[in-house]
Design an enzyme around this catalytic site. Structure first.
Site, short mmCIF file in Angstrom:
data_model
loop_
_atom_site.label_atom_id
_atom_site.label_comp_id
_atom_site.label_asym_id
_atom_site.label_seq_id
_atom_site.Cartn_x
_atom_site.Cartn_y
_atom_site.Cartn_z
N HIS A 240 0.55 -1.81 -0.17
CA HIS A 240 -0.27 0.15 -0.26
C HIS A 240 0.48 1.35 0.25
O HIS A 240 1.93 1.16 0.73
CB HIS A 240 -0.76 0.04 1.39
CG HIS A 240 -1.62 1.54 1.46
ND1 HIS A 240 -1.54 2.04 1.62
CD2 HIS A 240 -3.31 1.13 1.03
CE1 HIS A 240 -2.73 3.05 2.06
NE2 HIS A 240 -3.22 2.71 1.71
N ASP A 300 -5.26 8.76 -6.93
CA ASP A 300 -5.39 9.69 -5.86
C ASP A 300 -4.59 10.43 -5.59
O ASP A 300 -4.13 10.08 -5.51
CB ASP A 300 -5.80 8.87 -4.67
CG ASP A 300 -6.82 9.96 -3.65
OD1 ASP A 300 -5.93 10.82 -3.30
OD2 ASP A 300 -7.17 8.84 -2.56
N ASP A 370 -9.01 14.58 -4.05
CA ASP A 370 -8.38 12.96 -3.98
C ASP A 370 -8.46 12.50 -5.84
O ASP A 370 -7.13 12.76 -6.20
CB ASP A 370 -9.17 12.10 -3.35
CG ASP A 370 -9.61 10.16 -4.23
OD1 ASP A 370 -8.97 10.19 -5.37
OD2 ASP A 370 -10.01 10.12 -3.73
N ASP A 377 -10.01 19.09 0.53
CA ASP A 377 -10.34 18.59 1.91
C ASP A 377 -8.71 18.85 2.40
O ASP A 377 -7.92 19.17 1.36
CB ASP A 377 -10.60 17.59 2.34
CG ASP A 377 -9.51 16.19 1.86
OD1 ASP A 377 -8.52 16.09 2.00
OD2 ASP A 377 -10.30 15.69 1.14
#
Lengths: 475, 319
Positions: A240, A300, A370, A377
């Protein structure tokens, strides 16, 4: 100009359907060739950051109530990327609010009265690196390092890992956060990091990237132990981007200290597989070159930093390092064409990721996101800016800086850890930006300040806080 | 800029909607109260903000301090897990309860519960990690036994689900040798042929190629052993390679790309290049050409990376 969609091979599945849907949206965000290309809307983003800062974060960020130091760090570091400076009065407000999150048992919590947590501690220390100062009320000297150290040690596990907080999970993000704070504040000791590098290495999966944690079998006391060949350390969760960044940055902080520790077995990571996995995380042209966080997931903007930033970290392991090769020698080695004559050894597409951030990452009303059609944000805004900065600048450890810092090192403590502290200090501060290797897709008008690849602070701020805590001259 | 900031920063404060509950919570922590009441309070804080880790932490300590029935807590967690699937703490709290012996449910029932969660969100990181923890922590043969079928169903639903592929590697290789898998050569053959089938179905699937590489590297099997299989994937469909093949003969060892496959497949070209690189010096030109074809034609976004591979190979040959 149209680009090729990812192949579905005539066999659509939920993954490929979702992928296709996003590719259609993204391709609509690429400006037509005869149109002006979007640039970085610095003022709009600045106003957006200021608005968040001043009016409180929107109600829907209630889930961030336990992440107040993060909101500070994300916003302040955003200011410093763009190049804004806060006045003393506002800095003081920030310092006071952050210090209110310090817990009486040491460490920082997600807000006043909340329990100390490694992630909040990192965010608080990083925010203080931006706006704090030495002396009364400056934040730096009010960090209770003695208690912070015992807080760290209270979280340590027998396998070298750390819980993120009392009774909480083991997570490589927490370890990265701890190592950053401990490095900046001159708190690294052999005791603190014993076994940690081996734990970090155990997180690398067969794909090449890293997982969040691994499972220690000796705690499990398994009833059918005899069926197990050895004591394996299986990674819990797949490779990840976020965890990979934290693992690699931790590795880079620990690596120079390894030969100062007497280790029976020196841990290793597979850099070749890691580099491959990182490179494969970059989306194709139709995805505007954005980064994904896992195989077969969607791009993203935050992975511009978590994955894109790893390429800067890799330079300290010798991957993608610029070198000057006499042009004659290059020509001799090549039997084909001209494209090989430059010395730019980047292993990722620094150009394309900037396009993703500009075309898909910017929200028209300010802030970054994103992916379209999402809203902006604070989290995505900072990591988009960080990712853009790391794509624009070439930052790598410099032998020259390293030598200078070694020479200038002042031995303060008459203790056996002097050499150890010196290594930690010199290695963390040896990163240098080479302005000549910068790359701006629309020209230098979009320039952000360079980030320190390990800490995601400006290199100046890292130097300032480290020279204070290590009692060295700031140079 | 600075003056504007000063002006705007005056009211800088976070505005939590659940201010009352969090204020109470702070008071309770300060007083050190641990009671039934605290359970009610922390539950309402958590329902409003499941990321409030302090509430979770204090709740857990309270549960232990007042000897609350952990099985009931686990039932509450069933509800919260479904509500806050993406949240970390929900899964970790379950884990703490199970470690403390809350076993109204067997580990097998936990696996079934997790499967339900994954049916809504097939790639949820924490859910998969929790499943892997259950398997490793309880480490019962009966638990492990069902996993291969579960994975095969997941891959049946979506062969591109990388979490399921990772779980397969976790089950087959990462935890030592499972019952039934003692013959490692046989296990590796089984895994390689399973993966080949999946590649044939949809060749441009990075998850399957990564798994294949993982299996081979884990078992020190040379990539070259798969040369025959890989070749048809490295050339355009209906290329000259087809002319010399007799499609009426089915080669089970080397399943051919499906009719809808988009070829050549960059992952196959990369694989072939790696075979050539491993074979050594004589083949240098050929793998350089393969990488170059990725850089310039089939995978241009990664041009730099493929060029990096070429220069690395060059450097290791020169040294």
């Amino acid at each position: 100009m149209s680009f090729k969609h990812s192949s579905e091979d005539g066999y659509p599945t939920p993954t490929s359907t979702e992928q296709r849907r996003l590719e259609i949206i993204l391709s609509q965000h690429r400006p037509p060739p005869d149109h002006p290309k979007p640039t970085l809307q610095k003022n709009v983003h600045m106003q957006w950051l200021v608005r968040n800062f001043s009016q409180g974060f929107p109600e829907r960020f209630i889930s961030q109530d336990a992440s107040q130091p993060w909101l500070f760090f994300w916003t302040l570091q955003g200011f410093y990327f763009i190049g804004a400076e806060l006045d003393p009065q506002n800095k003081q407000r920030c310092i006071d609010t952050i210090m209110a999150c310090q817990h009486s048992d040491g460490g920082f919590g997600g807000g006043p009265g909340q329990f100390p947590h490694l992630l909040s501690t990192y965010a608080a220390v990083s925010a203080l690196a931006c706006v704090g100062r030495p002396g009364p009320g400056g934040g730096w000297d009010q960090i209770d390092r003695v208690k912070l150290y015992s807080f760290f040690m209270s979280l340590k596990q027998p396998d070298g890992s750390f819980l993120v907080s009392r009774d909480s999970e083991v997570d490589i993000r927490g370890i990265y956060c701890l190592l950053c704070a401990a490095t900046l504040l001159d708190m690294l000791t052999p005791e603190l990091v014993a076994g940690t590098a081996s734990f970090v290495a155990s997180l690398q999966t067969y794909e090449g990237g890293f997982a969040s944690a691994s499972h220690p079998y000796y705690i499990a006391d398994p009833p059918s132990l005899e069926t197990l060949a050895d004591y394996p350390r299986p990674a819990l969760g797949e490779a990840h981007g976020g965890y990979t960044f934290c693992a690699l940055a931790s590795w880079i902080l620990l690596r120079p200290l390894l030969d100062k520790m007497e280790l029976e077995r020196v841990p290793e990571i597979n850099v070749k597989n890691l580099t491959r996995w990182l490179a494969l995380m970059q989306g194709s042209e139709i995805e505007l070159g954005g980064f994904k966080g896992r195989t077969n997931k969607l791009v993203d903007v935050c992975y511009s930093w978590w994955v894109g930033g790893c390429f800067a970290l890799l330079r300290s392991l010798g991957v993608g390092v610029r070198h000057t090769v006499p042009s004659q020698q290059q020509v001799d080695n090549e039997d084909d064409d001209e494209q090989w004559s430059d010395v730019d050894d980047d292993v990722f597409n620094r150009f394309a990721i900037q396009e993703y951030i500009f075309y898909a990452g910017q929200h028209t009303t300010g802030g970054l996101r994103d992916k379209p059609p999402k809203v902006a944000d604070a989290y995505h805004t900072l990591y988009a800016l960080s990712g853009l900065s790391t794509a624009q600048h070439y930052t790598a450890p410099s032998d020259e800086v390293r030598e200078r810092l070694r020479k200038e090192w002042k031995q303060i403590h008459d203790d056996s850890l002097d050499e150890w502290r010196k290594v930690a200090y010199v290695e963390a501060r040896a990163w240098k930006e080479e302005e000549a290797a910068s790359m701006y897709i629309n020209g230098p008008g979009d320039r952000l300040n360079a980030a320190h690849p390990v800490f995601n602070l400006t290199i100046t701020h890292v130097g300032r806080i480290m020279s204070h805590f290590y009692k060295q001259n700031q140079s | 800029m600075n003056q504007a900031l000063t002006q705007l920063l005056r009211s800088f404060i976070l505005k939590p909607a659940n201010k009352d509950a969090t204020d109470y919570f702070r008071g309770v922590v300060k007083a050190g109260e641990m009671s039934e009441r605290v359970l009610t309070l922390t539950e309402s804080v958590i329902r409003m903000n499941p990321a409030h880790y302090s509430a979770w932490q204090y709740r857990y300590r309270t549960l232990l301090a007042i000897n609350a029935p952990l099985d009931e807590e686990l039932e509450l967690m069933d509800e919260l897990a479904e509500k806050f699937l993406k949240n970390y703490q929900v899964w970790h709290h379950r884990r703490l309860l199970l470690q403390r012996g809350a076993l109204a449910k067997t580990p097998a029932a936990e696996l079934a519960f997790i499967a339900r969660g994954l049916s809504y969100d097939a790639k949820n990181y924490h859910t998969w990690a929790y499943r892997q923890w259950i398997l490793a922590y309880f480490n019962q043969d009966a638990l492990w036994e069902g996993e291969m079928r579960y994975i095969e169903n997941m891959l049946e639903d979506d062969v591109r689900n990388n979490s399921a592929w990772h779980h397969r590697f976790f089950v087959v290789f990462s935890n030592g040798v499972r019952k039934g898998d003692e013959d490692r050569e046989d296990t590796i053959r089984r895994e390689v042929s399973f993966t080949k089938e999946k590649i044939a179905l949809a060749p441009n699937n990075a998850s399957a190629w990564n798994y294949l590489r993982g299996v081979l590297e884990h078992s020190d099997t040379p990539f070259a052993s798969l040369r025959e299989f890989v070749l048809p994937y490295t050339v355009p469909a209906h290329s000259s390679l087809d002319d010399v093949r007799d499609d009426s003969v089915v080669d089970l060892e080397n399943p051919r790309p499906s009719p809808g496959a988009d070829l050549p497949c960059p992952a196959a070209i990369e694989f072939l290049a790696d075979i050539h690189e491993a074979v050594g010096d004589l083949q240098l030109i050929s793998f350089r050409q393969l990488w170059k074809s990725l850089a310039d034609e089939h995978d241009t976004i990664r041009k730099r990376y493929w060029e990096h591979r070429i220069s690395e190979a060059q450097a290791s040959r020169d040294s």
